[in-house]
Design a protein around this motif. Structure first.
Motif, PDB file in Angstrom:
ATOM      1  N   SER A 124      -1.623  13.135 -12.536  1.00  0.00           N
ATOM      2  CA  SER A 124      -0.566  13.653 -11.684  1.00  0.00           C
ATOM      3  C   SER A 124       0.749  13.112 -12.234  1.00  0.00           C
ATOM      4  O   SER A 124       0.740  12.266 -13.132  1.00  0.00           O
TER       5      SER A 124
ATOM      6  N   GLN B  79      -3.950   8.295  -4.538  1.00  0.00           N
ATOM      7  CA  GLN B  79      -3.426   9.630  -4.263  1.00  0.00           C
ATOM      8  C   GLN B  79      -4.344  10.700  -4.836  1.00  0.00           C
ATOM      9  O   GLN B  79      -4.562  11.738  -4.224  1.00  0.00           O
TER      10      GLN B  79
ATOM     11  N   GLY C 114      -7.404  10.515  -5.176  1.00  0.00           N
ATOM     12  CA  GLY C 114      -8.724  10.494  -4.570  1.00  0.00           C
ATOM     13  C   GLY C 114      -9.708   9.582  -5.270  1.00  0.00           C
ATOM     14  O   GLY C 114     -10.889   9.595  -4.941  1.00  0.00           O
TER      15      GLY C 114
ATOM     16  N   TRP D 117      -0.838   7.184   1.782  1.00  0.00           N
ATOM     17  CA  TRP D 117      -1.054   8.577   1.377  1.00  0.00           C
ATOM     18  C   TRP D 117      -1.510   9.446   2.540  1.00  0.00           C
ATOM     19  O   TRP D 117      -1.197  10.627   2.587  1.00  0.00           O
ATOM     20  N   THR D 118      -2.249   8.836   3.475  1.00  0.00           N
ATOM     21  CA  THR D 118      -2.657   9.623   4.631  1.00  0.00           C
ATOM     22  C   THR D 118      -1.446  10.009   5.461  1.00  0.00           C
ATOM     23  O   THR D 118      -1.345  11.128   5.966  1.00  0.00           O
ATOM     24  N   GLN D 119      -0.513   9.069   5.585  1.00  0.00           N
ATOM     25  CA  GLN D 119       0.719   9.404   6.292  1.00  0.00           C
ATOM     26  C   GLN D 119       1.410  10.576   5.612  1.00  0.00           C
ATOM     27  O   GLN D 119       1.911  11.489   6.269  1.00  0.00           O
ATOM     28  N   TYR D 120       1.416  10.526   4.267  1.00  0.00           N
ATOM     29  CA  TYR D 120       2.066  11.602   3.522  1.00  0.00           C
ATOM     30  C   TYR D 120       1.382  12.939   3.802  1.00  0.00           C
ATOM     31  O   TYR D 120       2.043  13.966   3.995  1.00  0.00           O
ATOM     32  N   GLN D 121       0.072  12.932   3.847  1.00  0.00           N
ATOM     33  CA  GLN D 121      -0.655  14.166   4.163  1.00  0.00           C
ATOM     34  C   GLN D 121      -0.366  14.643   5.576  1.00  0.00           C
ATOM     35  O   GLN D 121      -0.187  15.822   5.824  1.00  0.00           O
ATOM     36  N   ASN D 122      -0.312  13.701   6.511  1.00  0.00           N
ATOM     37  CA  ASN D 122      -0.139  14.078   7.913  1.00  0.00           C
ATOM     38  C   ASN D 122       1.266  14.571   8.209  1.00  0.00           C
ATOM     39  O   ASN D 122       1.452  15.543   8.914  1.00  0.00           O
ATOM     40  N   THR D 123       2.252  13.827   7.698  1.00  0.00           N
ATOM     41  CA  THR D 123       3.614  14.101   8.139  1.00  0.00           C
ATOM     42  C   THR D 123       4.526  14.574   7.013  1.00  0.00           C
ATOM     43  O   THR D 123       5.640  15.014   7.285  1.00  0.00           O
ATOM     44  N   GLY D 124       4.081  14.446   5.759  1.00  0.00           N
ATOM     45  CA  GLY D 124       4.950  14.824   4.651  1.00  0.00           C
ATOM     46  C   GLY D 124       6.032  13.797   4.359  1.00  0.00           C
ATOM     47  O   GLY D 124       6.917  14.036   3.562  1.00  0.00           O
TER      48      GLY D 124
END
Lengths: 482, 506
Positions: A318, A400, A402, B198-205
């Motif tokens: 990435s 990121q 995975g 990263w989960t925060q990024y997925q959830n909220t951008g």
């Protein structure tokens, strides 16, 4: 057609060549005891070249120049600056090497190898790539075996030469197969040609494997790491430092460009291969480092492990991954040069390289001990040194993408690292010389060492604290890949 | 632009460390002078900060400073304190100041006592201040990346401090054990933090390490259930949670006095604090689901630590295990997840920090003079160093939780809170109060009031003036808080209210 941008794209290389010429002309006129000054000339000249390149050689939009042989972009430019920086430090560290420091050939070979590395970073064609890899490697074979009177050095040179030529022919075979399948040697055209060529997975795998043999050797990952400890141990210490930093980073520059640009369609295949290699490399490097008693061998295994960490960023495939690899290499180059610089400064006075010889070092020269501490903590991945941030970025890229399992392997490995790096520092700070008379055995630093080490330690701390500019450069470089 | 007091408190020790390293190695007095001056300034600043927060309405995060550090990845240098962290900043200031005082290292000609740090004080104070700066940084950081940055800075100097200046018999082993434990804990948390990022990024951008931002990241229940334990326990290792407490007593014993004070007084709070900040506050659902486990582990730590302390013949091991027991109370308070318990935990962090620093300081003074820490070999110290005796007794009363001292103010709400959740646990954990009272009183009798053993006669002298200043300073805070709880309890309560808001008032 010759355009100014062509000139700008190889400006550093032209200047390096000119510097080499000057060195060749001037050096014979110097007396025996002045020859050491070739180091000042090389380091100073390269420093000027870095400045000039930064002023006049900056790339704009990525362009293919010189008949598509060279890609003029930030990725290549950033790596070039790193290599030249490493060469400056290496030249300074070479100066007071007892056997090699007073001989102009050493610096000339260093420059020749640097020239090859610079071209490796910008090659956009397989032919060019192969030529530049050889240009970078052959002088290093000679430098590794530079100390003719020393059996270990001769062995190192020979071992490096034999391994190196073997793997480079294997890689060349891989290149020729690619040419056969795709009908082009241009890296930037390969992707689409291969996509239409219906290359079967098995064939793709074999081609990638052949290429990986050559590049894996360059960056010293398992299972192509066998040469590293022996060669590092035998070569003159500054050369070992250069091998473990610039040469390794050059290999990474090629890997990143080749895999990201030419083989994006095979990404599912090579990311898995590289993920496995990364995990194995980290683990093997760190586990073998634990039992080392020689500092240079310790650093050799540690540098194998670090190649494994950096690979995590490549595996992520990435933009953040590529940026983190570049950042990691920048931090690693500075850190490892510092580590080898300290080893060199120590062995210049004492002639010793075993860990146990470092007993009492903090009392013999507290500053040198602190520098070693900074280098080793940075290698461990402790703030406020560069290694910490670099590691976090690489791990973040891995998560990121995975690859949580790979990051966990990396994290477990850094715990092993803590053990052996701190164990080495125990000799420096805790143990004492047999007669406890450290005051009688000081370790003076000569001026070139003082300069080189001061610059390097500043670099380690700056990368680790004010990391925004370095990261945005790495990011700009990574952007060129997508 | 306000006065950047938090940055100054945090970075001053780093600057001082560099300055000290610049001083030639043989100018020991100058080095100590710089160290003491820096510590004094930091103590004053943190005291001023505390008072400002106390008198300034005590709402939310204050003294906020934000510097964009790496906008591309959402890393910023964001500092701020709330009712939870302001007392801990003050605590760090106190321990830093008193730690420098008792490490001064005067050579007592008359009794041949080499108290404090004689060997390479320059490096000692430089490493100690790196540690202190890291600790301040963790307490004031509102950015998760920076919290980690400072957390790691606080960990690695411990290795050097213990390995170089520690007790010669166990220092190598203890230092490595401690470092590995703490490093393993912190990297386990790191994995969790990166996944949260990263989960925060997925959830909220939103790409940000800002903890205030992360509070509303919308982590799913399952996610919190999975990741709460790694994150919480990873940090809690440094808080000495059972069964990962093992490094702690070994480290205490091997460390030089000032480092023991830092270690028990401040570093263990660092673990509990980070576990609370990152584990409980950012993953509140996970905290609710796992609170039973934390409560079980903590109550075992409370009783087990007290029992081991009771049977230890070595004075420093005794205090080390009593720290495990008292930090268990902090964890117990956190695990209640109710207003009372958490408030108790907050006050206990401060109270125990001061108390244990005092204990280790006095133990160090005794050891430097008598060259033994074995309780059966000691005696009669009360006549020789009455000042130390008074300090030790006050510390003991705090440790037992006597009303009128800070220990009571802290422990009583914890037990109240636990009672509210599960009265059986409260009953079980309260066994520790009896054991603690027993070992404290037995040891005070033996060490200070029994006759002086013959082999110690004539060798042991009184403590120095600097030592006395340190003892007075530490006792002052324990008594003031004991007598006037209103100088701290309401402040901690405001911090707890914020946590309760995140927990949804559960």
């Amino acid at each position: 057609m010759f355009t100014p941008v062509m000139f700008a794209s190889i400006l550093p290389e032209i200047l390096i060549l000119a510097l080499g010429m000057i060195l060749l002309i001037v050096e014979p006129f110097w007396k025996e005891n002045q020859r050491r000054n070739a180091g000042w000339l090389t380091a100073g000249g390269l420093f000027v070249i870095i400045i000039v390149s930064l002023l006049f050689g900056q790339p704009g939009e990525p362009t293919a120049v010189l008949g598509g042989m060279i890609r003029f972009d930030w990725l290549g430019f950033f790596f070039k600056i790193l290599f030249m920086f490493a060469a400056v430090a290496t030249a300074l560290l070479l100066m007071d090497h007892e056997k090699a420091g007073g001989r102009g050939e050493a610096y000339l070979l260093l420059l020749a190898s640097l020239l090859g590395m610079n071209l490796m970073a910008v090659s956009a064609d397989l032919v060019m790539l192969y030529l530049s890899i050889e240009t970078a490697s052959i002088p290093l074979y000679i430098l590794a075996g530079f100390l003719l009177a020393d059996d270990r050095s001769t062995e190192a040179g020979f071992k490096y030469l034999l391994f190196g030529t073997l793997v480079s022919t294997v890689m060349l075979y891989g290149f020729s197969l690619i040419f056969g399948f795709a009908g082009t040697t241009n890296i930037y055209k390969l992707a689409e040609m291969l996509a239409t060529g219906n290359l079967s997975a098995l064939l793709a795998f074999s081609v990638l494997a052949l290429i990986l043999v050559g590049l894996g050797f360059k960056i010293a990952i398992v299972p192509f790491q066998f040469w590293a400890p022996d060669v590092y141990e035998g070569s003159p210490t500054p050369v070992a430092g250069f091998l473990s930093t610039a040469s390794k980073a050059a290999g990474f520059a090629v890997i990143v460009r080749l895999f990201f640009v030419a083989f994006p369609d095979f990404a599912p295949l090579w990311t898995v291969i590289l993920a496995a290699l990364s995990a194995i490399t980290m683990t093997v490097g760190n586990l073998l480092a634990i039992s080392q008693t020689n500092v240079k061998r310790l650093l050799a295994y540690s540098s194998i492990a670090h190649a494994g960490y950096a690979l995590i960023g490549v595996v992520a495939f990435s933009q953040l991954g590529a940026a983190s690899v570049v950042f990691y290499l920048a931090a690693y180059i500075v850190t490892n040069l510092l580590a080898f610089g300290v080893v060199m400064a120590f062995s210049r006075v004492t002639g010793l390289e075993e860990l146990k010889d470092y007993a009492g070092m903090s009392r013999r020269n507290p500053w040198l001990a602190l520098l070693m501490l900074a280098a080793f903590l940075s290698l461990t991945g402790m703030p406020p040194f560069g290694g910490f941030v670099a590691k976090i970025f690489v791990f973040a890229a891995g998560v990121q993408a995975g690859y949580v399992w790979l990051v966990i392997v990396g994290i477990l490995n850094s715990i092993i690292g803590v053990f052996y790096y701190l164990n080495a520092m125990k000799y420096v700070y805790l143990y004492r010389m047999p007669n406890e008379d450290e005051e009688k055995h000081p370790i003076p630093l000569t001026r070139p060492y003082a300069i080189a080490l001061a610059v390097l330690v500043l670099g380690v701390i700056l990368i680790g604290t004010v990391f925004a500019p370095w990261f945005s450069w790495s990011d700009a470089a990574a952007l060129n890949l997508f | 632009m306000n006065f950047p007091i938090l940055s100054i408190i945090t970075f001053l020790p780093f600057v001082a460390a560099v300055v000290m390293l610049m001083i030639p190695a043989d100018r020991k007095t100058e080095v100590r002078g710089v160290a003491l001056a820096t510590a004094a300034i930091d103590l004053l600043l943190s005291g001023w900060l505390y008072l400002q927060y106390l008198l300034g309405g005590m709402t939310g995060y204050q003294f906020i400073e934000t510097y964009n550090w790496l906008p591309a990845l959402g890393i910023s240098l964001k500092f701020g304190v709330d009712g939870m962290s302001a007392p801990l900043v003050l605590l760090t200031g106190i321990v830093m100041f008193t730690g420098v005082l008792i490490s001064w290292g005067d050579y007592d000609e008359k009794h041949h006592v080499s108290a404090g740090i004689q060997d390479r004080p320059r490096e000692f104070f430089a490493f100690l201040f790196l540690l202190a700066g890291g600790v301040f940084g963790v307490f004031v950081s509102l950015d998760l990346f920076m919290l980690f940055f400072f957390y790691e800075i606080a960990v690695f100097p411990m290795y050097l401090l213990i390995a170089i200046w520690g007790w010669i018999k166990t220092r190598e082993y203890a230092a490595m054990k401690l470092t590995l434990y703490l490093f393993i804990g912190s990297v386990v948390s790191l994995a969790g933090v990166l996944v949260m990022y990263w989960t925060q990024y997925q959830n909220t951008g939103v790409l940000s390490f800002d903890m205030l931002q992360m509070e509303s990241a919308g982590f799913s229940s399952t996610f919190q259930y999975i990741w709460f334990l790694p994150v919480f326990l990873g940090f809690a290792v440094l808080g000495g949670i059972w069964p990962f407490h093992n490094w702690s007593p070994d480290g205490h014993v091997a460390a030089p006095t000032a480092v023991s004070m830092f270690h028990a007084g401040v570093l263990m709070k660092l673990g509990a604090f980070a576990a609370l900040r990152v584990g409980v506050m950012l993953l509140p659902e996970g905290a609710k689901q796992w609170s039973w486990l934390i409560m079980a582990l903590a109550s075992i730590a409370v009783v087990y630590g007290a029992y081991i302390a009771f049977v230890q013949p070595d004075l420093k091991y005794m205090i080390g295990f009593s720290s495990v027991s008292h930090m268990g109370l902090v964890m117990l308070g956190i695990s209640t997840l109710n207003q009372t318990g958490l408030t108790g935990a907050g006050v206990q962090m401060f109270s125990h920090g001061v108390m244990t620093a005092l204990f280790f300081a006095i133990t160090g003074m005794i050891y430097d003079r008598s060259h033994t820490r074995q309780i059966p070999e000691l005696g009669g110290m009360g006549k020789i160093m009455p000042f130390a005796m008074i300090g030790f007794i006050i510390g003991g009363l705090v440790s037992m939780g006597m009303p009128g001292f800070s220990g009571f103010i802290a422990e009583f709400p914890i037990f109240m809170g636990v009672w509210g959740r599960q009265w059986l646990v409260a009953v079980f954990a309260s066994i520790s109060i009896i054991i603690t009272a027993a070992y404290i009183m037995i040891n005070i009798r033996k060490v200070f009031f029994s006759p002086l053993p013959e082999n110690l006669q004539g060798h042991v002298g009184d403590i120095t003036v600097l030592d006395k200043v340190a003892i007075v300073a530490l006792c002052f805070f324990m008594i003031v808080i004991g007598l006037f709880p209103s100088v701290m309890v309401p402040m901690v309560e405001t911090g707890v209210e914020n946590i309760m808001r995140l927990l949804g008032g559960a």
